[in-house]
Write an enzyme that holds these catalytic residues in place. Sequence first.
Site, PDB file in Angstrom:
ATOM      1  N   HIS A 327     -38.858 -24.390  -4.347  1.00 45.38           N
ATOM      2  CA  HIS A 327     -38.772 -23.185  -5.181  1.00 45.38           C
ATOM      3  C   HIS A 327     -38.661 -23.518  -6.668  1.00 45.38           C
ATOM      4  CE1 HIS A 327     -34.459 -23.750  -6.012  1.00 45.38           C
ATOM      5  NE2 HIS A 327     -34.286 -24.015  -4.710  1.00 45.38           N
ATOM      6  N   CYS A 345     -32.493 -28.199  -1.576  1.00 42.49           N
ATOM      7  CA  CYS A 345     -33.853 -27.708  -1.757  1.00 42.49           C
ATOM      8  C   CYS A 345     -34.631 -28.649  -2.674  1.00 42.49           C
ATOM      9  CB  CYS A 345     -33.843 -26.306  -2.356  1.00 42.49           C
ATOM     10  SG  CYS A 345     -33.229 -25.034  -1.230  1.00 42.49           S
TER      11      CYS A 345
END
Length: 420
Positions: A327, A345
Amino acid sequence: MSHTPRTRTVLSCSLLVVALCVGGTACGETDDHPLSAKPYDAARQIVFSGPSGNQKADPDKPLEVTSKGGEGRITDVTATDAVGRYVAGELSADGTRWHTTVPLAAAAHYTLRVSAEDKEGAPGNKVITFDTGTPKEKNTLEVGFGPDEGTYGVGQPVIAELSEPVKDKASRRIVERGLKVESKPVVEGSWYWVDDQTLHYRPKEYWPADAKVTARSNLKGIKIADRLWGDETKPLNLTIGDRIVAVTDAAAHVMTVYRNGEEINEIPVTTGKPGYETRNGVKVILGKEYFVRMRGTSIGIASGSSDSYDLPVYWATRVTWSGEYVHAAPWSVGSQGAANVSHGCTGMSTGNAAWFFETVKEGDLVQVINSNGEDMDAFGNGYGDWNLDWGDWEEGSSILGKPSERRPPAAQIARLRPQV
């Protein structure tokens, strides 16, 4: 002159043949069964154990075809239902008895073609048709195929969800044989029993780009276990797109994206910091969400602690059910390409995240290497199917599998190399 003896020999043979043929029996024939005649009707020779007239056969009971003693023998029997499914059977060595070795389907129409020969060896045949009834007490097994129809990446497994648990090994084999996955071009593949109600299918290698994949069930009316019969299932059609593989090197802080084996982008990234290291291994993209609100409490970080966070996140591509994404992370641009500062992440600039989001699709692959994190689970946290080598995958099949000790995940991951 040298040819004269040979001519006499030919003429003599010709006269001999004519004489034999004129002598009451036609050449190549007998009085009873001329070879040019059609096979005789073997009805008087064959005894069928199934129903007669309008009666229906019990699908629970085996069928039997026998030859009357001294009348000859059965040479072959084929049994098929109205949709072309063959019924397995066994013919005795002396040709006197054939019987089914698998249950019949319920509420189906069957055709038996029996080939026989009499005591003189002349061929005969008999065609028998009948219907099966429906068991009075039964449950049905429904199969739901996934994902939804559409275009997916080369790593997308086919999922089969069963409406009832199937634990017995013999019943599992019936289910697995009835679930068919076909692809164009043809590839080697197999089912894996994730649990009593879930199967995954994947090929030995990634799906070929542009492949067409069809999953269907032949279990309708088939007995699977006591009082459990297969139900009708809607088939599934998938299209496979380009081969997109993103390899994230957590130690080098860079993601390299490949399309059909060609590098198309290299992106500076940050991955999980100590204590939150990103999982190693191959992950299948599960979905894409333009906006996600990420909170530390969702991964067990207490609110108010130094590691706590509550952030609006854009261009989020999901790779695990537990919340690992690729992301946009504009707050960590200074560390991207240089250090790992995330909570697990893979973060990148907003522009790069938007490009990645728009380039990939469900079923594409993200492979993380050189991380100090745990290994990606094969099942339970997304689609980690590709973290099992082919030998281990085959062991998850009720047909191909052999009981053996599974290698630990670390050993599996160690054998993996980026496949672009």
